[in-house]
Design a protein around this motif. Structure first.
Motif, PDB file in Angstrom:
ATOM      1  N   TRP A   1       0.841  -1.197   0.000  1.00 34.23           N
ATOM      2  CA  TRP A   1       0.000   0.000   0.000  1.00 34.23           C
ATOM      3  C   TRP A   1       0.873   1.243   0.000  1.00 34.23           C
ATOM      4  N   ARG A   2       0.476   2.223  -0.801  1.00 35.26           N
ATOM      5  CA  ARG A   2       1.174   3.503  -0.825  1.00 35.26           C
ATOM      6  C   ARG A   2       0.145   4.616  -0.999  1.00 35.26           C
ATOM      7  N   GLN A   3       0.531   5.789  -0.560  1.00 35.56           N
ATOM      8  CA  GLN A   3      -0.265   6.973  -0.867  1.00 35.56           C
ATOM      9  C   GLN A   3       0.095   7.459  -2.265  1.00 35.56           C
ATOM     10  N   ALA A   4      -0.815   8.169  -2.886  1.00 33.68           N
ATOM     11  CA  ALA A   4      -0.557   8.735  -4.205  1.00 33.68           C
ATOM     12  C   ALA A   4       0.716   9.576  -4.164  1.00 33.68           C
ATOM     13  N   GLY A   5       1.518   9.427  -5.210  1.00 33.46           N
ATOM     14  CA  GLY A   5       2.792  10.124  -5.279  1.00 33.46           C
ATOM     15  C   GLY A   5       3.961   9.309  -4.764  1.00 33.46           C
ATOM     16  N   GLY A   6       3.661   8.207  -4.098  1.00 33.33           N
ATOM     17  CA  GLY A   6       4.704   7.361  -3.559  1.00 33.33           C
ATOM     18  C   GLY A   6       5.300   6.425  -4.593  1.00 33.33           C
ATOM     19  N   ALA A   7       6.190   5.567  -4.116  1.00 35.10           N
ATOM     20  CA  ALA A   7       6.895   4.636  -5.000  1.00 35.10           C
ATOM     21  C   ALA A   7       6.865   3.230  -4.420  1.00 35.10           C
ATOM     22  N   LEU A   8       7.001   2.272  -5.300  1.00 31.75           N
ATOM     23  CA  LEU A   8       7.012   0.860  -4.909  1.00 31.75           C
ATOM     24  C   LEU A   8       7.826   0.109  -5.945  1.00 31.75           C
ATOM     25  N   LYS A   9       8.542  -0.923  -5.518  1.00 32.44           N
ATOM     26  CA  LYS A   9       9.325  -1.720  -6.453  1.00 32.44           C
ATOM     27  C   LYS A   9       8.899  -3.174  -6.353  1.00 32.44           C
ATOM     28  N   LEU A  10       8.428  -3.703  -7.458  1.00 28.14           N
ATOM     29  CA  LEU A  10       8.048  -5.103  -7.532  1.00 28.14           C
ATOM     30  C   LEU A  10       9.207  -5.928  -8.084  1.00 28.14           C
ATOM     31  N   SER A  11       9.258  -7.173  -7.668  1.00 21.37           N
ATOM     32  CA  SER A  11      10.236  -8.096  -8.227  1.00 21.37           C
ATOM     33  C   SER A  11       9.536  -9.388  -8.625  1.00 21.37           C
ATOM     34  N   CYS A  12      10.138 -10.077  -9.557  1.00 20.97           N
ATOM     35  CA  CYS A  12       9.607 -11.354 -10.012  1.00 20.97           C
ATOM     36  C   CYS A  12      10.783 -12.276 -10.294  1.00 20.97           C
ATOM     37  N   VAL A  13      10.810 -13.379  -9.593  1.00 23.31           N
ATOM     38  CA  VAL A  13      11.877 -14.359  -9.765  1.00 23.31           C
ATOM     39  C   VAL A  13      11.354 -15.540 -10.563  1.00 23.31           C
ATOM     40  N   ALA A  14      12.111 -15.931 -11.577  1.00 23.42           N
ATOM     41  CA  ALA A  14      11.753 -17.091 -12.387  1.00 23.42           C
ATOM     42  C   ALA A  14      12.644 -18.264 -12.025  1.00 23.42           C
ATOM     43  N   SER A  15      12.061 -19.424 -12.024  1.00 25.83           N
ATOM     44  CA  SER A  15      12.843 -20.637 -11.803  1.00 25.83           C
ATOM     45  C   SER A  15      12.388 -21.684 -12.807  1.00 25.83           C
ATOM     46  N   GLY A  16      13.269 -22.626 -13.068  1.00 26.28           N
ATOM     47  CA  GLY A  16      12.942 -23.654 -14.036  1.00 26.28           C
ATOM     48  C   GLY A  16      13.945 -23.669 -15.161  1.00 26.28           C
ATOM     49  N   ARG A  17      13.626 -24.391 -16.178  1.00 29.67           N
ATOM     50  CA  ARG A  17      14.542 -24.604 -17.288  1.00 29.67           C
ATOM     51  C   ARG A  17      14.881 -23.313 -18.004  1.00 29.67           C
TER      52      ARG A  17
END
Length: 125
Positions: A11-27
Motif C-alpha cells: 500500500w502507498r499513498q498517491a505520489g509514492g513509490a514501490l518496487k516489484l520483483s519477479c523471480v523465475a525458476s525452471g529450465r
C-alpha cells in the motif's frame, strides 16, 4: 516449464513509490522475455511493461510511461518494476509473465505463456 513468483506489493499513498520483483525458476529461466501486467477490480487485465530476455528491449503502456521502469537483475532470472509517482488508478493485482518466443515489443498478453500468481498494489488518494 517456468515458475514465476512476484513480491513487493503493498500500500502507498498517491505520489509514492514501490518496487516489484519477479523471480523465475525452471529450465533456462533467464532466457525468457518478461512482462508485467495488471488487473484492477472489475476490469480486464492490461499490459504495463515488457522487456526482452537480454534487457536490451523494453516497451511500456502509455499510462505508465515516464513513471514506471522495467529492468532485469544481473542474474537475468529476476525482473523488477520500479513504480514512481503512483496514482490511485494504478491500484491492481500485478502479474509477472514470461515468454520463450522471439522478442517482439508487443504489449499483448497473448505473447506470454507463463504467469505468476500476482501481487496486490493499492494506492490511496
Amino acid at each position: 516449464q517456468v515458475q514465476l513468483v512476484e513480491a513487493g506489493g503493498g500500500w502507498r499513498q498517491a505520489g509514492g513509490a514501490l518496487k516489484l520483483s519477479c523471480v523465475a525458476s525452471g529450465r533456462t529461466s533467464s532466457r525468457y522475455n518478461r512482462g508485467w501486467f495488471r488487473q484492477a477490480p472489475g476490469k480486464e487485465r492490461e499490459s504495463v511493461a515488457v522487456i526482452s530476455w537480454s534487457g536490451g528491449g523494453t516497451n511500456y503502456a502509455d499510462s505508465v510511461k515516464g513513471r514506471f521502469t522495467i529492468s532485469r537483475g544481473n542474474a537475468k532470472n529476476t525482473v523488477f518494476l520500479q513504480m514512481n509517482s503512483l496514482r490511485p488508478e494504478d491500484t491492481a493485482v500485478y502479474y509477472c509473465a514470461a515468454s520463450g518466443r522471439p522478442w517482439v515489443s508487443s504489449l499483448s498478453e497473448s505473447e506470454y505463456d507463463y504467469w505468476g500468481p500476482g501481487t496486490q498494489v493499492t494506492v490511496s488518494s
